[in-house]
Design a protein around this motif. Structure first.
Motif, PDB file in Angstrom:
ATOM      1  N   UNK A 147       0.841  -1.203   0.000  1.00  0.00           N
ATOM      2  CA  UNK A 147       0.000   0.000   0.000  1.00  0.00           C
ATOM      3  C   UNK A 147       0.880   1.259   0.000  1.00  0.00           C
ATOM      4  N   UNK A 148       2.002   1.162   0.686  1.00  0.00           N
ATOM      5  CA  UNK A 148       2.927   2.295   0.733  1.00  0.00           C
ATOM      6  C   UNK A 148       3.481   2.578  -0.679  1.00  0.00           C
ATOM      7  N   UNK A 149       3.756   1.496  -1.417  1.00  0.00           N
ATOM      8  CA  UNK A 149       4.260   1.665  -2.791  1.00  0.00           C
ATOM      9  C   UNK A 149       3.201   2.355  -3.668  1.00  0.00           C
ATOM     10  N   UNK A 170       1.445   7.283  -6.448  1.00  0.00           N
ATOM     11  CA  UNK A 170       0.426   8.317  -6.613  1.00  0.00           C
ATOM     12  C   UNK A 170       0.974   9.687  -6.214  1.00  0.00           C
ATOM     13  N   UNK A 171       1.747   9.700  -5.140  1.00  0.00           N
ATOM     14  CA  UNK A 171       2.301  10.973  -4.648  1.00  0.00           C
ATOM     15  C   UNK A 171       3.293  11.556  -5.654  1.00  0.00           C
ATOM     16  N   UNK A 172       4.187  10.709  -6.165  1.00  0.00           N
ATOM     17  CA  UNK A 172       5.186  11.217  -7.124  1.00  0.00           C
ATOM     18  C   UNK A 172       4.498  11.550  -8.452  1.00  0.00           C
ATOM     19  N   UNK A 183      -3.260  -0.595 -12.748  1.00  0.00           N
ATOM     20  CA  UNK A 183      -4.420   0.303 -12.893  1.00  0.00           C
ATOM     21  C   UNK A 183      -4.029   1.733 -12.520  1.00  0.00           C
ATOM     22  N   UNK A 184      -3.271   1.855 -11.419  1.00  0.00           N
ATOM     23  CA  UNK A 184      -2.843   3.199 -11.010  1.00  0.00           C
ATOM     24  C   UNK A 184      -1.872   3.780 -12.047  1.00  0.00           C
ATOM     25  N   UNK A 185      -0.920   2.946 -12.494  1.00  0.00           N
ATOM     26  CA  UNK A 185       0.055   3.429 -13.492  1.00  0.00           C
ATOM     27  C   UNK A 185      -0.686   3.933 -14.727  1.00  0.00           C
ATOM     28  N   UNK A 186      -1.725   3.212 -15.134  1.00  0.00           N
ATOM     29  CA  UNK A 186      -2.479   3.628 -16.323  1.00  0.00           C
ATOM     30  C   UNK A 186      -3.221   4.930 -16.060  1.00  0.00           C
ATOM     31  N   UNK A 187      -3.857   5.037 -14.897  1.00  0.00           N
ATOM     32  CA  UNK A 187      -4.624   6.263 -14.698  1.00  0.00           C
ATOM     33  C   UNK A 187      -3.686   7.473 -14.633  1.00  0.00           C
TER      34      UNK A 187
END
Ligand code: SF4
Length: 449
Positions: free
Chosen positions: A321-323, A328-330, A369-373
């Motif tokens: 979750x930290x990753x 997301x933060x970067x 999914x996050x990388x894509x968004x």
């Protein structure tokens, strides 16, 4: 050259470093009298340049070789296969027994001898001309990858590259610059410098190996490459930097050298200090966030690509979750996500606490999914901008032919493309384009001039 000695089919798997090696073998064989075949049925011999970075890449390399062997055997002609690159380097001694379909195996560090191997398999008897090893590399297309080093000294616990490619060794700057000049003279419009760990280029040179005034580190090499291409409007990009390689001099050079694109590729793999240590890497989330903040402040508009690995042995849900939170933060523009692969012979493969396959895949899906968004949003943010685009080729679509190119913020073969509305342009043209729409990682471009 008179009648060709034979025709060679080239199949390249894996990363851009392998593309470079195939180009080199093709150039050597062409100079030695062989022509290129584009279909197995037309080939007298096939070269499969393999990848063994992950178990899945090794399987793909072997499947491709076997498919080719079967296809050719069932066809009109038979064609011997030579397997090159990382699979022979990794599994060399076992392969002849396991793959009798292959006529010869050539390890990555033996590829300069490819002419003798192909001659031997095809029964060509001759003295190999002394000029062959000096043959210049040529490429098709507008982009050329240039290897500035090979091998790696980091020995990350999940990775077999140092065992496959050997210890890190920098290529000397004279040969790099000379290859860059030749490629640019041949029409190349973008030079992409690659290696397993580009940031430490030059650190393995002994003082006596470097002429006075020659580049000693990557920042100096970038400035020398930029100077060599300056009269020709050519872009220079560098990939595969490690966080520790980001010196002040390098950051300033990327910012202040117009030919060098403000595009940084730093594969972090993870952000958690405990996991990074288990990976035999260094750093912490705080250090990495500070680095990327610093980069964004010092190089306005910089585009950042990274790589994340999920499911490394002992990775807890909280660490995963930290990753996710870190990514997301970067807000990386582009991120490649890998599920950890248990590589035979690696240190991590022997670790306790291997993560369940299903959990790894679930984590990889969430990270992708996050990388894509993030990536789709970064791509869409360019809509309305104008930028230069290099024309890479023409693609056939249902509605006819379409010109495809890439902008400075898109690394070739990795980050998506620009679909152009022009019909009259050639590969290698640099056009000014206004981006009118986007979908996923792709942009639609209206050619302004
Ligand atoms: S830096 Fe680590 S992951 Fe990259 S090639 Fe070297 S050992 Fe492998």
């Amino acid at each position: 050259m008179d009648t060709p000695l034979g025709s060679v089919l080239y199949i390249t798997l894996g990363c851009a470093k392998n593309e470079v090696d195939t180009d080199r073998m093709r150039s050597l064989l062409t100079a030695a009298g062989y022509e290129e075949a584009f279909d197995p049925q037309d080939a007298d011999i096939a070269i499969v340049n393999t990848c063994s970075f992950l178990a899945s890449a090794t399987s793909e390399s072997i499947e491709t070789t076997l498919e080719l062997a079967n296809e050719v055997q069932d066809g009109v002609r038979s064609c011997p296969i030579v397997m090159c690159g990382c699979v022979p380097s990794r599994y060399g001694d076992d392969l002849p027994d396991e793959l009798p379909e292959v006529a010869a195996f050539v390890k990555a560090d033996e590829e300069d001898g490819i002419v003798a191997v192909i001659d031997g398999v095809l029964g060509v008897e001759r003295e190999i001309a002394a000029y062959i090893p000096q043959v210049k590399r040529t490429v098709e297309g507008a982009v050329a990858y240039v290897k500035i080093s090979d091998g790696c000294n980091r020995f990350c616990s999940f990775c077999m590259i140092p065992y496959i490619r050997g210890r890190y060794h920098s290529r000397n700057s004279e040969s790099i610059i000379s290859e860059v000049r030749d490629l640019v003279a041949g029409g190349v419009r973008e030079i992409v410098l690659i290696g397993q760990d580009t940031g430490i280029w030059g650190t393995d040179f002994a003082d006596e190996d470097v002429a006075d005034g020659s580049p000693r580190n990557l920042a100096q090499l970038l400035r020398a490459v930029a100077e060599a291409v300056r009269p020709h409007n050519v872009w220079v990009r560098v990939l595969y930097l490690q966080p520790e390689g980001m010196t002040d001099e390098l950051i300033d050079t990327i910012r202040d050298t117009p030919e060098v694109l403000p595009y940084i590729d730093i594969p972090v793999q993870h952000c958690d200090a405990r996991i990074l240590k288990a990976m035999r890497r260094s750093g912490s989330r705080q250090e990495l966030e500070d680095l990327f903040r610093d980069l964004r402040e010092r190089i306005p508009g910089i585009v950042i690509r990274s790589t994340a690995m999920v499911g490394f042995p002992t990775e807890t849900d909280d660490e995963f979750r930290d990753l996710i939170d870190f990514m997301d933060t970067v807000g990386f523009d582009y991120t490649s996500v890998f599920a950890y692969s248990r590589e035979e012979g690696s240190l991590a493969a022997k670790m306790e606490g291997q993560v369940d396959e299903e959990v790894k895949l679930e984590r990889a899906q969430e990270a992708m999914d996050l990388a894509e968004s993030l990536g789709f949003a970064a791509t869409a943010a360019h809509v309305g901008e104008r930028a230069q685009v290099i024309v890479d080729g023409i693609e056939e679509t249902e509605d006819g032919a379409e010109l495809i190119g890439h902008a400075w913020f898109q690394a070739p073969d990795s980050d998506g493309a620009v679909h152009l509305d022009a019909s009259e342009a050639s590969v290698g043209d640099i056009l000014t384009v206004e981006f009118t729409d986007s979908f996923c990682y792709e942009l639609i471009g209206h050619v302004v001039e």
